[in-house]
Design an enzyme around this catalytic site. Sequence first.
Site: not given
Length: 251
Positions: A11, A130
Amino acid sequence: MLAKRIIPCLDVRDGRVVKGINFEGLRDAGSILEQARFYNGELADELVFLDISASLESRKTTLGEVLKVSEEVFIPLTVGGGISSVERAHDAFMHGADKVSVNTAAIATPELISRIAEKFGSQAVVVAIDVKKVGNDYIVHTHSGKKPTQYEAMEWAHKVEKLGAGEILLTSMDRDGTKSGYDNVILKAISTSVNIPVIASGGAGNLEHLYQGFAEGHADAALAASIFHFRQYSIREAKTYLRERGIVVRL
């Protein structure tokens, strides 16, 4: 039987690898290149590079960093964050990506999935989903988990498969960074109802969680960050543990 994959995730924000909890409270997790080199030599099956603020800030993925990573790693590289058009997908491939991950832009323009798949092949398209539990439903969110959509997770998973996605990256926002294990309920529900691979994401805190993601969640791959970035476990340890429990992995 196809081998199950272990996939570390970088990330990236402001040129550094970061890790948060429930998509918030980001903590520095090191240099992008150092982490990429480490995983390349660590038996990782693939590597995911997610520019986590690109969609939120409506900008392109940091392709300069992608190019540097692609020159250092010799395993499949998936790039996501800010992939909002076929042109941006093309740019990512030109900078060394093997696959692109789309999320926010795919919700806004579902046909984007088909367009990228038609031009580059379904195998090059990962749709990141998500999800957050709202009551009894799993609702898809975008913009790094900031915005709920009208889609329930199962509905969206089936839709992206029909549109040409080659793979689904399913992240539980509720479990992300908590080290409490994957949400194997929604993971199993989606993995067993689509005919494309599903990557488990969000919640891996120990090696047993990886095993459960495969054995209970029926995932095709397990993505993790915290347990590998901070050297709690090595990927070799993870694969040895899984193999001893009957999961087919590459060693």
